[in-house]
Scaffold this motif. Structure first.
Motif, PDB file in Angstrom:
ATOM      1  N   ILE A  30       0.871  -1.179   0.000  1.00 60.98           N
ATOM      2  CA  ILE A  30       0.000   0.000   0.000  1.00 60.98           C
ATOM      3  C   ILE A  30       0.909   1.230   0.000  1.00 60.98           C
ATOM      4  O   ILE A  30       1.350   1.694   1.051  1.00 60.98           O
ATOM      5  CB  ILE A  30      -0.938   0.015   1.220  1.00 60.98           C
ATOM      6  N   PRO A  31       1.218   1.775  -1.184  1.00 61.57           N
ATOM      7  CA  PRO A  31       2.201   2.863  -1.259  1.00 61.57           C
ATOM      8  C   PRO A  31       1.811   4.125  -0.494  1.00 61.57           C
ATOM      9  O   PRO A  31       2.683   4.856  -0.033  1.00 61.57           O
ATOM     10  CB  PRO A  31       2.328   3.139  -2.756  1.00 61.57           C
ATOM     11  N   GLN A  32       0.525   4.373  -0.316  1.00 61.38           N
ATOM     12  CA  GLN A  32       0.095   5.599   0.368  1.00 61.38           C
ATOM     13  C   GLN A  32       0.054   5.441   1.892  1.00 61.38           C
ATOM     14  O   GLN A  32      -0.222   6.401   2.597  1.00 61.38           O
ATOM     15  CB  GLN A  32      -1.259   6.080  -0.162  1.00 61.38           C
ATOM     16  N   ALA A  33       0.362   4.251   2.429  1.00 62.94           N
ATOM     17  CA  ALA A  33       0.347   4.026   3.878  1.00 62.94           C
ATOM     18  C   ALA A  33       1.484   4.808   4.537  1.00 62.94           C
ATOM     19  O   ALA A  33       2.614   4.812   4.057  1.00 62.94           O
ATOM     20  CB  ALA A  33       0.493   2.544   4.178  1.00 62.94           C
ATOM     21  N   ARG A  34       1.155   5.482   5.624  1.00 62.69           N
ATOM     22  CA  ARG A  34       2.132   6.292   6.352  1.00 62.69           C
ATOM     23  C   ARG A  34       2.048   5.978   7.845  1.00 62.69           C
ATOM     24  O   ARG A  34       0.993   5.610   8.354  1.00 62.69           O
ATOM     25  CB  ARG A  34       1.859   7.793   6.163  1.00 62.69           C
ATOM     26  N   MET A  35       3.159   6.175   8.547  1.00 57.94           N
ATOM     27  CA  MET A  35       3.158   6.011   9.989  1.00 57.94           C
ATOM     28  C   MET A  35       2.122   6.966  10.591  1.00 57.94           C
ATOM     29  O   MET A  35       2.037   8.126  10.195  1.00 57.94           O
ATOM     30  CB  MET A  35       4.533   6.307  10.563  1.00 57.94           C
ATOM     31  N   GLY A  36       1.332   6.449  11.499  1.00 54.44           N
ATOM     32  CA  GLY A  36       0.300   7.247  12.142  1.00 54.44           C
ATOM     33  C   GLY A  36      -1.072   7.059  11.520  1.00 54.44           C
ATOM     34  O   GLY A  36      -2.067   7.529  12.072  1.00 54.44           O
ATOM     35  N   ASP A  37      -1.156   6.382  10.375  1.00 51.83           N
ATOM     36  CA  ASP A  37      -2.451   6.103   9.752  1.00 51.83           C
ATOM     37  C   ASP A  37      -3.257   5.156  10.632  1.00 51.83           C
ATOM     38  O   ASP A  37      -2.706   4.273  11.293  1.00 51.83           O
ATOM     39  CB  ASP A  37      -2.279   5.440   8.380  1.00 51.83           C
TER      40      ASP A  37
END
Length: 55
Positions: A7-14
């Motif tokens: 999931i390329p759009q996944a970011r820490m804090g999601d």
């Protein structure tokens, strides 16, 4: 640990829903247990011991 590298759009804090509903998607403890070859109780008890609860 959950692998989100696909999931390329996944970011820490999601926000992540491990069991339950999010939008139209649903994932149950029974489905996870089936994939792991175990029972739903084992899945839930392992999560409760490791993941802090956030309301």
């Amino acid at each position: 640990m959950i692998d989100v590298t696909h999931i390329p759009q996944a970011r820490m804090g999601d926000e992540v829903v491990l069991i339950g509903h999010q939008g139209e998607a649903t994932l149950t403890a029974e489905e996870i247990a089936s994939r792991l070859g175990t029972i739903n109780y084992e899945v839930v008890s392992e999560l409760l011991a490791r993941v802090p609860r956030v309301d």
